[in-house]
Design an enzyme around this catalytic site. Structure first.
Site, PDB file in Angstrom:
ATOM      1  N   ARG A 145      33.706  49.916  44.896  1.00 57.92           N
ATOM      2  CA  ARG A 145      35.295  49.743  45.348  1.00 57.92           C
ATOM      3  C   ARG A 145      35.979  51.105  45.526  1.00 57.92           C
ATOM      4  O   ARG A 145      35.602  52.032  45.136  1.00 57.92           O
ATOM      5  CB  ARG A 145      36.173  48.877  44.280  1.00 57.92           C
ATOM      6  CG  ARG A 145      35.632  47.421  44.097  1.00 57.92           C
ATOM      7  CD  ARG A 145      35.712  46.554  45.134  1.00 57.92           C
ATOM      8  NE  ARG A 145      35.184  45.087  44.852  1.00 57.92           N
ATOM      9  CZ  ARG A 145      34.075  44.723  45.012  1.00 57.92           C
ATOM     10  NH1 ARG A 145      33.160  45.539  45.587  1.00 57.92           N
ATOM     11  NH2 ARG A 145      33.727  43.369  44.851  1.00 57.92           N
ATOM     12  N   ILE A 181      53.194  46.840  40.564  1.00 59.40           N
ATOM     13  CA  ILE A 181      53.225  47.833  41.524  1.00 59.40           C
ATOM     14  C   ILE A 181      54.956  47.899  41.755  1.00 59.40           C
ATOM     15  O   ILE A 181      55.351  48.966  41.749  1.00 59.40           O
ATOM     16  CB  ILE A 181      52.798  47.667  42.938  1.00 59.40           C
ATOM     17  CG1 ILE A 181      51.195  47.499  42.667  1.00 59.40           C
ATOM     18  CG2 ILE A 181      52.715  48.594  43.907  1.00 59.40           C
ATOM     19  CD1 ILE A 181      50.475  46.766  43.844  1.00 59.40           C
ATOM     20  N   TYR A 231      44.742  33.272  50.155  1.00 57.20           N
ATOM     21  CA  TYR A 231      45.588  34.759  49.855  1.00 57.20           C
ATOM     22  C   TYR A 231      45.647  35.452  51.163  1.00 57.20           C
ATOM     23  O   TYR A 231      46.614  35.887  51.569  1.00 57.20           O
ATOM     24  CB  TYR A 231      45.085  35.220  48.509  1.00 57.20           C
ATOM     25  CG  TYR A 231      45.395  36.349  48.322  1.00 57.20           C
ATOM     26  CD1 TYR A 231      46.945  36.673  47.919  1.00 57.20           C
ATOM     27  CD2 TYR A 231      44.834  37.472  48.243  1.00 57.20           C
ATOM     28  CE1 TYR A 231      47.383  37.863  47.418  1.00 57.20           C
ATOM     29  CE2 TYR A 231      45.524  38.980  48.334  1.00 57.20           C
ATOM     30  CZ  TYR A 231      46.575  38.965  47.784  1.00 57.20           C
ATOM     31  OH  TYR A 231      47.210  40.255  47.290  1.00 57.20           O
ATOM     32  N   ILE A 245      38.943  47.089  35.993  1.00 55.18           N
ATOM     33  CA  ILE A 245      39.397  48.039  35.280  1.00 55.18           C
ATOM     34  C   ILE A 245      40.019  47.635  34.141  1.00 55.18           C
ATOM     35  O   ILE A 245      39.840  48.313  33.062  1.00 55.18           O
ATOM     36  CB  ILE A 245      40.316  49.229  36.329  1.00 55.18           C
ATOM     37  CG1 ILE A 245      39.421  49.892  36.984  1.00 55.18           C
ATOM     38  CG2 ILE A 245      41.117  50.194  35.202  1.00 55.18           C
ATOM     39  CD1 ILE A 245      40.043  51.168  37.843  1.00 55.18           C
ATOM     40  N   ASN A 289      61.241  36.670  39.944  1.00 50.70           N
ATOM     41  CA  ASN A 289      61.366  35.336  39.481  1.00 50.70           C
ATOM     42  C   ASN A 289      60.669  35.181  37.749  1.00 50.70           C
ATOM     43  O   ASN A 289      60.516  34.354  37.180  1.00 50.70           O
ATOM     44  CB  ASN A 289      60.863  34.069  40.257  1.00 50.70           C
ATOM     45  CG  ASN A 289      59.305  33.902  40.509  1.00 50.70           C
ATOM     46  OD1 ASN A 289      58.664  35.101  40.031  1.00 50.70           O
ATOM     47  ND2 ASN A 289      58.802  32.979  41.022  1.00 50.70           N
TER      48      ASN A 289
HETATM   49  P1  NAD Z   1      52.445  41.524  40.023  1.00 50.04           P
HETATM   50  O1  NAD Z   1      51.899  39.964  39.940  1.00 50.04           O
HETATM   51  O2  NAD Z   1      52.424  42.265  38.782  1.00 50.04           O
HETATM   52  O3  NAD Z   1      53.475  41.531  40.746  1.00 50.04           O
HETATM   53  C1  NAD Z   1      54.136  40.457  41.636  1.00 50.04           C
HETATM   54  C2  NAD Z   1      55.700  40.231  41.084  1.00 50.04           C
HETATM   55  O4  NAD Z   1      56.210  39.327  42.084  1.00 50.04           O
HETATM   56  C3  NAD Z   1      55.892  39.661  39.647  1.00 50.04           C
HETATM   57  O5  NAD Z   1      56.890  40.565  39.019  1.00 50.04           O
HETATM   58  C4  NAD Z   1      56.321  38.482  39.896  1.00 50.04           C
HETATM   59  O6  NAD Z   1      57.092  37.912  38.873  1.00 50.04           O
HETATM   60  C5  NAD Z   1      57.046  38.241  41.158  1.00 50.04           C
HETATM   61  N1  NAD Z   1      57.047  36.915  41.941  1.00 50.04           N
HETATM   62  C6  NAD Z   1      55.925  36.075  42.274  1.00 50.04           C
HETATM   63  N2  NAD Z   1      56.527  35.007  42.994  1.00 50.04           N
HETATM   64  C7  NAD Z   1      57.706  35.231  43.099  1.00 50.04           C
HETATM   65  C8  NAD Z   1      58.614  34.441  43.753  1.00 50.04           C
HETATM   66  N3  NAD Z   1      58.411  33.160  44.228  1.00 50.04           N
HETATM   67  N4  NAD Z   1      60.171  35.042  43.864  1.00 50.04           N
HETATM   68  C9  NAD Z   1      60.420  36.292  43.261  1.00 50.04           C
HETATM   69  N5  NAD Z   1      59.259  37.003  42.601  1.00 50.04           N
HETATM   70  C10 NAD Z   1      58.200  36.571  42.726  1.00 50.04           C
HETATM   71  O7  NAD Z   1      51.244  41.934  40.970  1.00 50.04           O
HETATM   72  P2  NAD Z   1      51.149  43.326  42.016  1.00 50.04           P
HETATM   73  O8  NAD Z   1      49.724  43.791  41.589  1.00 50.04           O
HETATM   74  O9  NAD Z   1      52.131  44.249  41.266  1.00 50.04           O
HETATM   75  O10 NAD Z   1      51.010  43.158  43.277  1.00 50.04           O
HETATM   76  C11 NAD Z   1      52.212  43.297  44.217  1.00 50.04           C
HETATM   77  C12 NAD Z   1      51.925  43.280  45.786  1.00 50.04           C
HETATM   78  O11 NAD Z   1      50.889  44.032  45.952  1.00 50.04           O
HETATM   79  C13 NAD Z   1      51.564  41.610  45.905  1.00 50.04           C
HETATM   80  O12 NAD Z   1      52.379  41.582  47.045  1.00 50.04           O
HETATM   81  C14 NAD Z   1      50.176  41.812  46.048  1.00 50.04           C
HETATM   82  O13 NAD Z   1      49.634  40.618  46.805  1.00 50.04           O
HETATM   83  C15 NAD Z   1      49.790  43.130  46.584  1.00 50.04           C
HETATM   84  N6  NAD Z   1      48.484  43.748  46.417  1.00 50.04           N
HETATM   85  C16 NAD Z   1      48.075  43.999  45.094  1.00 50.04           C
HETATM   86  C17 NAD Z   1      46.853  44.479  44.694  1.00 50.04           C
HETATM   87  C18 NAD Z   1      46.574  44.949  43.522  1.00 50.04           C
HETATM   88  O14 NAD Z   1      45.192  45.277  43.416  1.00 50.04           O
HETATM   89  N7  NAD Z   1      47.154  44.875  42.356  1.00 50.04           N
HETATM   90  C19 NAD Z   1      45.955  44.760  46.090  1.00 50.04           C
HETATM   91  C20 NAD Z   1      46.280  44.195  47.391  1.00 50.04           C
HETATM   92  C21 NAD Z   1      47.696  43.715  47.453  1.00 50.04           C
HETATM   93  C1  UD1 Z   2      39.730  42.214  44.241  1.00 45.89           C
HETATM   94  C2  UD1 Z   2      40.954  41.190  43.729  1.00 45.89           C
HETATM   95  C3  UD1 Z   2      40.549  39.886  44.558  1.00 45.89           C
HETATM   96  C4  UD1 Z   2      40.580  40.440  46.251  1.00 45.89           C
HETATM   97  C5  UD1 Z   2      39.564  41.362  46.568  1.00 45.89           C
HETATM   98  C6  UD1 Z   2      39.924  41.843  47.953  1.00 45.89           C
HETATM   99  C7  UD1 Z   2      41.281  41.517  41.501  1.00 45.89           C
HETATM  100  C8  UD1 Z   2      41.161  40.817  40.151  1.00 45.89           C
HETATM  101  N1  UD1 Z   2      40.791  40.813  42.432  1.00 45.89           N
HETATM  102  O1  UD1 Z   2      38.282  41.692  44.005  1.00 45.89           O
HETATM  103  O2  UD1 Z   2      41.546  38.724  44.486  1.00 45.89           O
HETATM  104  O3  UD1 Z   2      40.042  39.084  47.054  1.00 45.89           O
HETATM  105  O4  UD1 Z   2      39.820  42.591  45.738  1.00 45.89           O
HETATM  106  O5  UD1 Z   2      39.151  43.020  48.408  1.00 45.89           O
HETATM  107  O6  UD1 Z   2      42.202  42.332  41.874  1.00 45.89           O
HETATM  108  N2  UD1 Z   2      32.988  43.122  37.786  1.00 45.89           N
HETATM  109  C9  UD1 Z   2      32.267  43.329  36.842  1.00 45.89           C
HETATM  110  N3  UD1 Z   2      32.267  42.743  35.413  1.00 45.89           N
HETATM  111  C10 UD1 Z   2      33.577  42.588  35.191  1.00 45.89           C
HETATM  112  C11 UD1 Z   2      34.741  42.218  36.202  1.00 45.89           C
HETATM  113  C12 UD1 Z   2      34.241  42.710  37.544  1.00 45.89           C
HETATM  114  O7  UD1 Z   2      31.024  43.848  36.983  1.00 45.89           O
HETATM  115  O8  UD1 Z   2      33.773  42.166  33.854  1.00 45.89           O
HETATM  116  C13 UD1 Z   2      32.783  43.528  39.170  1.00 45.89           C
HETATM  117  C14 UD1 Z   2      32.807  42.406  40.139  1.00 45.89           C
HETATM  118  O9  UD1 Z   2      31.576  41.630  40.231  1.00 45.89           O
HETATM  119  C15 UD1 Z   2      33.100  43.043  41.385  1.00 45.89           C
HETATM  120  C16 UD1 Z   2      33.960  44.568  40.808  1.00 45.89           C
HETATM  121  O10 UD1 Z   2      33.552  44.581  39.252  1.00 45.89           O
HETATM  122  O11 UD1 Z   2      31.966  43.602  41.712  1.00 45.89           O
HETATM  123  C17 UD1 Z   2      35.522  44.413  41.074  1.00 45.89           C
HETATM  124  O12 UD1 Z   2      35.905  43.158  40.639  1.00 45.89           O
HETATM  125  P1  UD1 Z   2      37.402  42.894  40.662  1.00 45.89           P
HETATM  126  O13 UD1 Z   2      38.037  43.817  39.854  1.00 45.89           O
HETATM  127  O14 UD1 Z   2      37.563  41.509  40.209  1.00 45.89           O
HETATM  128  O15 UD1 Z   2      38.116  43.207  42.077  1.00 45.89           O
HETATM  129  P2  UD1 Z   2      37.310  42.653  43.433  1.00 45.89           P
HETATM  130  O16 UD1 Z   2      36.184  41.762  43.489  1.00 45.89           O
HETATM  131  O17 UD1 Z   2      37.309  43.843  44.259  1.00 45.89           O
END
Ligand code: NAD
Ligand code: UD1
Length: 316
Positions: A212, A14, A144, A189, A34
């Site tokens: 979702r 992101i 978390y 996904i 990092n």
């Molecule tokens: P990501 O792992 O791709 O990005 C996290 C980044 O933080 C990485 O580049 C990592 O190297 C850096 N990082 C981790 N620990 C660090 C530290 N101690 N010091 C400096 N850098 C550090 O994950 P993302 O999916 O891009 O997530 C970005 C943010 O969005 C996070 O705060 C995550 O909790 C939040 N978030 C993501 C999702 C999602 O669906 N991807 C959903 C909810 C919240």
């Molecule tokens: C996501 C986060 C989780 C967080 C939650 C909060 C990820 C990987 N997980 O979980 O850390 O606590 O949001 O809302 O981002 N599924 C299948 N087949 C697969 C993989 C997944 O059927 O091969 C199903 C899972 O059972 C689930 C759904 O797809 O019902 C979504 O799974 P996933 O992408 O892991 O995300 P969350 O469970 O929403």
């Protein structure tokens, strides 16, 4: 006037999209990362146009030095994997809680007025009520989620005590290019894209009717930019989702259409502790930030798939 932004975690999924958008918009951008899960390749588009600092948000002095002179800080760095926080609740809290506090404190000391924090819909936990509204009680069920909630509380307190604007965005399930499919904690996904490219049927856990709220990464970026310029959002939390539900069964059908690989999925038992339904109420972000997602699920999925196909050799 030059606007300077710091993006923590800017080499991640992101964060790197946020960096690109800020650069495009004329900001001077510094990234603090990092590289624990991030990759410098994610910053290729902005290469040569940003300041990249390889370092840790646990290093308070470093955070303060890169925050100096910033107009806004976008805090994305975190231990993102829920299972990792379960394995290591203290180590992850050092990043997700103390690291977040370091960022807020740096903003206070350096008089950075605008901070946007990445929170998560995980704070809602297993409460079956949908759609999720920001005023529902949080029911964190993992370290978390507790750590993200702590960040929200600190943001509220820093906003009211020290007069900075710290806004928290509760992202729902974010997807799009640069989401690392090789991670053992990859989301559905990424896993389904990988199966479709390899022409292997996916496994659906449970009946596939669980759903979702998937939001495309560029919409999440826009929400961050709106939050940073909002005038009345200090200390508030906002859901960042689409308000549209997609079942896991339908998700695979979409991939079948996009990839041309239409195998029937295999069904396995439901995952322990799986949340059945997750959906954002988007009214508050819409009303107060003017945020509306622009990328349809179909377009976003196609964009993610095109990227994955082009990159899949890197991840195999
Ligand atoms: P990501 O792992 O791709 O990005 C996290 C980044 O933080 C990485 O580049 C990592 O190297 C850096 N990082 C981790 N620990 C660090 C530290 N101690 N010091 C400096 N850098 C550090 O994950 P993302 O999916 O891009 O997530 C970005 C943010 O969005 C996070 O705060 C995550 O909790 C939040 N978030 C993501 C999702 C999602 O669906 N991807 C959903 C909810 C919240
Ligand atoms: C996501 C986060 C989780 C967080 C939650 C909060 C990820 C990987 N997980 O979980 O850390 O606590 O949001 O809302 O981002 N599924 C299948 N087949 C697969 C993989 C997944 O059927 O091969 C199903 C899972 O059972 C689930 C759904 O797809 O019902 C979504 O799974 P996933 O992408 O892991 O995300 P969350 O469970 O929403």
């Amino acid at each position: 006037m030059t606007r300077r932004a710091l993006v923590t975690g800017g080499a991640g999924f992101i964060g790197s999209h946020l960096v690109d958008a800020l650069v495009e918009d004329g900001w001077q951008v510094a990234v603090l990362d990092n590289l624990s899960t991030g990759r410098t390749e994610n910053l290729a588009q902005s290469h040569g146009r940003i300041e990249f600092v390889e370092g840790d948000i646990r290093d308070r002095k470093l955070v303060e030095s890169v925050a100096k002179g910033c107009t806004a800080v976008f805090h994305q760095a975190a231990v993102v994997s829920v299972p990792l926080t379960v394995q290591d609740p203290v180590g992850s809290a050092e990043v997700n809680e103390i690291g977040t506090l370091n960022v807020l404190e740096a903003c206070r000391r350096q008089k950075v007025n605008s901070v946007v924090l990445a929170s998560s819909c995980a704070v809602y936990g297993d409460d079956p009520e949908v759609p999720k509204k920001e005023d529902m009680p949080a029911r964190p069920s993992s370290p978390y989620a507790v750590q993200k909630l702590a960040g929200e509380y600190y943001a509220g307190v820093f906003s009211s005590l020290y007069g900075i604007s710290a806004v928290c965005l509760r992202y729902f399930n974010v997807y799009g290019p640069r989401q690392d499919p090789s991670s053992p904690y990859a989301g559905v996904i990424s896993i389904f894209m990988d199966r479709a490219v390899k022409k292997l049927p996916p496994t659906i856990h449970g009946d596939g009717d669980q759903y979702r709220d998937f939001i495309f990464v560029k919409d999440v970026v826009r929400a961050n930019l709106l939050a940073a310029s909002a005038t009345d959002a200090a200390g508030k939390v906002f859901n960042i989702g689409t308000g549209r539900q997609v079942t896991i069964k339908d998700l695979w059908e979409q991939f079948s259409k996009i990839s041309g690989y239409a195998a029937a999925p295999e069904y396995g038992s439901a995952r322990d502790g799986d949340i059945r339904e997750s959906l954002a109420d988007t009214g508050k972000a819409n009303g107060e930030l003017g945020f509306e997602p622009e990328v349809s699920f179909e377009d976003g999925l196609a964009a993610a798939f095109r990227w994955f196909e082009a990159m899949s050799y890197h991840y195999s």
